[in-house]
Every structure is written in C-alpha cells, then in structure tokens.
Design a protein around this motif. Structure first.
Motif, PDB file in Angstrom:
ATOM      1  N   MET A  44       0.806  -1.171   0.000  1.00  0.00           N
ATOM      2  CA  MET A  44       0.000   0.000   0.000  1.00  0.00           C
ATOM      3  C   MET A  44       0.871   1.265   0.000  1.00  0.00           C
ATOM      4  O   MET A  44       0.494   2.258  -0.599  1.00  0.00           O
ATOM      5  N   ARG A  45       1.933   1.178   0.695  1.00  0.00           N
ATOM      6  CA  ARG A  45       2.815   2.333   0.776  1.00  0.00           C
ATOM      7  C   ARG A  45       3.393   2.705  -0.576  1.00  0.00           C
ATOM      8  O   ARG A  45       3.534   3.881  -0.886  1.00  0.00           O
ATOM      9  N   LEU A  46       3.709   1.675  -1.316  1.00  0.00           N
ATOM     10  CA  LEU A  46       4.260   1.910  -2.653  1.00  0.00           C
ATOM     11  C   LEU A  46       3.227   2.610  -3.545  1.00  0.00           C
ATOM     12  O   LEU A  46       3.554   3.521  -4.301  1.00  0.00           O
ATOM     13  N   LEU A  47       1.991   2.213  -3.424  1.00  0.00           N
ATOM     14  CA  LEU A  47       0.920   2.839  -4.202  1.00  0.00           C
ATOM     15  C   LEU A  47       0.760   4.307  -3.806  1.00  0.00           C
ATOM     16  O   LEU A  47       0.589   5.175  -4.659  1.00  0.00           O
ATOM     17  N   HIS A  48       0.860   4.595  -2.523  1.00  0.00           N
ATOM     18  CA  HIS A  48       0.739   5.980  -2.053  1.00  0.00           C
ATOM     19  C   HIS A  48       1.886   6.838  -2.605  1.00  0.00           C
ATOM     20  O   HIS A  48       1.674   7.983  -3.019  1.00  0.00           O
ATOM     21  N   LEU A  49       3.082   6.270  -2.602  1.00  0.00           N
ATOM     22  CA  LEU A  49       4.229   7.005  -3.125  1.00  0.00           C
ATOM     23  C   LEU A  49       4.069   7.263  -4.629  1.00  0.00           C
ATOM     24  O   LEU A  49       4.409   8.350  -5.126  1.00  0.00           O
ATOM     25  N   LEU A  50       3.564   6.278  -5.366  1.00  0.00           N
ATOM     26  CA  LEU A  50       3.329   6.468  -6.795  1.00  0.00           C
ATOM     27  C   LEU A  50       2.278   7.548  -7.049  1.00  0.00           C
ATOM     28  O   LEU A  50       2.430   8.393  -7.941  1.00  0.00           O
ATOM     29  N   VAL A  51       1.215   7.545  -6.273  1.00  0.00           N
ATOM     30  CA  VAL A  51       0.159   8.539  -6.443  1.00  0.00           C
ATOM     31  C   VAL A  51       0.694   9.930  -6.111  1.00  0.00           C
ATOM     32  O   VAL A  51       0.421  10.903  -6.828  1.00  0.00           O
ATOM     33  N   ILE A  52       1.476  10.048  -5.026  1.00  0.00           N
ATOM     34  CA  ILE A  52       2.065  11.341  -4.655  1.00  0.00           C
ATOM     35  C   ILE A  52       3.030  11.803  -5.750  1.00  0.00           C
ATOM     36  O   ILE A  52       3.033  12.974  -6.138  1.00  0.00           O
ATOM     37  N   GLY A  53       3.825  10.913  -6.294  1.00  0.00           N
ATOM     38  CA  GLY A  53       4.740  11.262  -7.383  1.00  0.00           C
ATOM     39  C   GLY A  53       3.986  11.727  -8.615  1.00  0.00           C
ATOM     40  O   GLY A  53       4.367  12.695  -9.288  1.00  0.00           O
ATOM     41  N   MET A  54       2.878  11.040  -8.932  1.00  0.00           N
ATOM     42  CA  MET A  54       2.060  11.438 -10.080  1.00  0.00           C
ATOM     43  C   MET A  54       1.436  12.810  -9.840  1.00  0.00           C
ATOM     44  O   MET A  54       1.358  13.633 -10.755  1.00  0.00           O
ATOM     45  N   LEU A  55       1.003  13.086  -8.621  1.00  0.00           N
ATOM     46  CA  LEU A  55       0.414  14.388  -8.310  1.00  0.00           C
ATOM     47  C   LEU A  55       1.457  15.499  -8.442  1.00  0.00           C
ATOM     48  O   LEU A  55       1.163  16.578  -8.972  1.00  0.00           O
ATOM     49  N   ILE A  56       2.673  15.245  -7.969  1.00  0.00           N
ATOM     50  CA  ILE A  56       3.740  16.242  -8.093  1.00  0.00           C
ATOM     51  C   ILE A  56       4.074  16.478  -9.570  1.00  0.00           C
ATOM     52  O   ILE A  56       4.233  17.621 -10.005  1.00  0.00           O
ATOM     53  N   PHE A  57       4.153  15.399 -10.348  1.00  0.00           N
ATOM     54  CA  PHE A  57       4.425  15.529 -11.783  1.00  0.00           C
ATOM     55  C   PHE A  57       3.304  16.313 -12.474  1.00  0.00           C
ATOM     56  O   PHE A  57       3.561  17.207 -13.280  1.00  0.00           O
ATOM     57  N   ALA A  58       2.051  15.998 -12.163  1.00  0.00           N
ATOM     58  CA  ALA A  58       0.910  16.681 -12.782  1.00  0.00           C
ATOM     59  C   ALA A  58       0.910  18.159 -12.387  1.00  0.00           C
ATOM     60  O   ALA A  58       0.642  19.035 -13.225  1.00  0.00           O
ATOM     61  N   ALA A  59       1.207  18.454 -11.126  1.00  0.00           N
ATOM     62  CA  ALA A  59       1.221  19.842 -10.674  1.00  0.00           C
ATOM     63  C   ALA A  59       2.331  20.624 -11.385  1.00  0.00           C
ATOM     64  O   ALA A  59       2.122  21.775 -11.807  1.00  0.00           O
ATOM     65  N   SER A  60       3.504  20.009 -11.529  1.00  0.00           N
ATOM     66  CA  SER A  60       4.587  20.702 -12.220  1.00  0.00           C
ATOM     67  C   SER A  60       4.254  20.883 -13.700  1.00  0.00           C
ATOM     68  O   SER A  60       4.557  21.924 -14.308  1.00  0.00           O
ATOM     69  N   TYR A  61       3.592  19.935 -14.321  1.00  0.00           N
ATOM     70  CA  TYR A  61       3.208  20.046 -15.720  1.00  0.00           C
ATOM     71  C   TYR A  61       2.173  21.168 -15.917  1.00  0.00           C
ATOM     72  O   TYR A  61       2.280  21.978 -16.826  1.00  0.00           O
ATOM     73  N   VAL A  62       1.185  21.228 -15.017  1.00  0.00           N
ATOM     74  CA  VAL A  62       0.170  22.280 -15.087  1.00  0.00           C
ATOM     75  C   VAL A  62       0.819  23.642 -14.858  1.00  0.00           C
ATOM     76  O   VAL A  62       0.482  24.628 -15.527  1.00  0.00           O
ATOM     77  N   TYR A  63       1.774  23.714 -13.919  1.00  0.00           N
ATOM     78  CA  TYR A  63       2.476  24.977 -13.653  1.00  0.00           C
ATOM     79  C   TYR A  63       3.259  25.427 -14.898  1.00  0.00           C
ATOM     80  O   TYR A  63       3.244  26.609 -15.249  1.00  0.00           O
TER      81      TYR A  63
END
Length: 149
Positions: free
Chosen positions: A1-20
């Motif tokens: 589960m932890r790995l999934l959370h880290l992947l989701v957080i990484g995807m959110l950071i990537f998406a936020a940087s892309y939108v920025y």
C-alpha cells in the motif's frame, strides 16, 4: 500500500509541475500578444501621422505656391501659335496612293525590299506556282456524288 501511495504522490507532483509549466507558457504567450498589440497600435499611430503629413504636403495650394516660387512657368495664352514652317517633316509613307489596306501595303513594301532568293520553306517557289499533274481535279476525286453504282 505504501508503494501505491508514493506512486500517487509522485504522479500528483508531476501533474502539478506540468500544469504549472503550461500556466507559465500561456502567461508568457499572453504577454507576447499584448506586446504585439501595443506595437501594432504604435505602428497604426505612426501611419496615421504620416498620412496626415502627406496630406499637408500634398495640399494643392501649397503645391501651387511652390510651383510659382521655384518653377519659371508662365500662364498659357490662348493665342500662342507657331507657324507651319516650324512643324517637323511628315514621316515617310509606306502605303501606295489609293491603297485600301495600308498595313498590307507596308508588308508588301517590306517584302519587295527583301531579297527574292531568300525562301524559308523546303518547297521551291516554282513548284508551288504550278499545280501537280498527278493530282486529280476536285470533280474527279470520286467523293460525294450519288451517281456511282
């Protein structure tokens, strides 16, 4: 589960940087559009100023004053005539008197002045002047008439 959370957080950071990044690019493009609109407005104002200056320089009264001041022109009188002896000579006539086709007469005059030996075709002039003996007359061609059986 932890790995999934880290992947989701990484995807959110990537998406936020892309939108920025997209937001920054669009802001830069909007600034460029505004700058171009300002340049267009300046150019239109310059064109309007040049047109006004041209209209001022092209005013008829101003041009008439300049012409009177700088050109040695005099008003034309209605009785300014020249004698007939001062007229230039009439150009030579290429047409024969009484000719109905002046252009054809000019061509004939030019052809007559050319050398008679200069032919441009491959058939001799003597051969074209006399009809060939081996060619049938138009009546004897055998075409057309309904009398044949």
């Amino acid at each position: 589960m932890r790995l999934l959370h880290l992947l989701v957080i990484g995807m959110l950071i990537f998406a936020a940087s892309y939108v920025y990044r997209i937001k920054m690019e669009s802001t830069a493009r909007v600034e460029r559009v505004l700058q171009l609109n300002a340049e267009i407005r300046e150019q239109r104002n310059a064109i309007a100023a040049l047109r006004a200056e041209w209209a001022k320089l092209d005013a008829p009264l101003r041009l008439q004053g300049l012409a009177e001041r700088h050109l040695p022109l005099k008003p034309i009188n209605a009785n300014q005539y020249d004698s007939l002896k001062n007229l230039p000579e009439r150009p030579p006539s290429f047409t024969r008197p009484g000719s109905r086709d002046p252009i054809g007469a000019m061509i004939d005059t030019i052809e007559a002045a050319a050398a008679p030996d200069s032919t441009t075709g491959s058939i001799d002039k003597a051969a074209t002047d006399q009809p060939a003996a081996d060619q049938p007359a138009p009546e004897d061609s055998g075409q057309g008439g309904g009398d044949q059986q």
